[in-house]
Design an enzyme around this catalytic site. Structure first.
Site, short mmCIF file in Angstrom:
data_model
loop_
_atom_site.label_atom_id
_atom_site.label_comp_id
_atom_site.label_asym_id
_atom_site.label_seq_id
_atom_site.Cartn_x
_atom_site.Cartn_y
_atom_site.Cartn_z
NE ARG A 110 -3.02 -0.60 3.32
CZ ARG A 110 -4.02 -0.37 4.16
NH1 ARG A 110 -5.26 -0.39 3.74
NH2 ARG A 110 -3.79 -0.13 5.43
CG ASP A 111 3.68 4.43 1.17
OD1 ASP A 111 3.34 5.17 0.22
OD2 ASP A 111 4.36 4.82 2.14
#
Length: 151
Positions: free
Chosen positions: A92-93
Site C-alpha cells: 500500500r505504499d
C-alpha cells in the site's frame, strides 16, 4: 490515549512485525529483529548500501533513470510484490523512497508501515470485509484512489 487504544496500537505493531518477520524473498527487505522501548518501535533490517531509488534519482540521476534501469527495478519490485500478495499481504505504499538497492545491485521493497493483510480485511487483521482506510503517499496515488468515488 486510553488503555484500549494503546493495546490496539501495540497489537497492530506486533502484527506488523510478525508479518514482516515471516517474509523471506530476495526482493523483500527482511526484518531481522524488532523491539519496543517505551513508545518507540525499533525494527532491525539489513543495511542497503545503494540507498533508495528516490535518493539515487535525486542525487545521481536528476535528469531521470534510463528505460533499462527502470524496467530492471520494476521487474524486481513486481517479483517482491507478487510474493507479498501470494502470502496474504498488501504493501500500500510502493514508491521510489521505499525501494532500496543493496551493494550488489539487488532490489528490495521496504517500509511495510501501512501494509495490510488481504484475507482479514482491514489493516493488520481488522475484521471488516472491505478496506475503508486511506493510506499511502498522496503524490504517488492513482487519481481514482485520490478521488474516492467508489469508497
Amino acid at each position: 490515549m486510553n488503555l484500549e487504544s494503546i493495546n490496539s496500537n501495540l497489537e497492530d505493531i506486533i502484527n506488523e512485525a510478525q508479518t514482516m518477520k515471516s517474509y523471506s524473498h530476495p526482493n523483500v527487505l527482511p526484518l531481522l529483529a524488532s523491539f519496543v522501548s517505551g513508545q518507540d518501535l525499533y525494527m532491525i533490517t539489513p543495511f542497503c548500501a545503494g540507498g533508495s531509488v528516490l535518493h539515487i534519482m535525486k542525487y545521481g540521476h536528476p535528469e531521470g533513470l534510463g528505460e533499462v534501469a527502470i524496467a530492471t527495478i520494476v521487474r524486481e519490485v513486481l517479483k517482491g510484490l507478487d510474493y507479498v500478495h501470494k502470502n496474504g499481504g498488501i504493501h500500500r505504499d510502493v514508491k521510489a523512497g521505499n525501494i532500496l538497492i543493496d551493494r550488489d545491485g539487488s532490489i528490495k521493497i521496504g517500509d511495510f508501515g501501512v501494509a495490510a493483510t488481504i484475507g482479514r480485511g482491514g489493516s493488520w487483521g481488522n475484521d471488516k470485509g472491505t478496506r475503508t482506510t486511506f493510506v499511502g503517499t498522496p503524490c504517488w496515488m492513482a487519481p481514482e484512489v485520490m478521488e474516492q468515488a467508489q469508497g
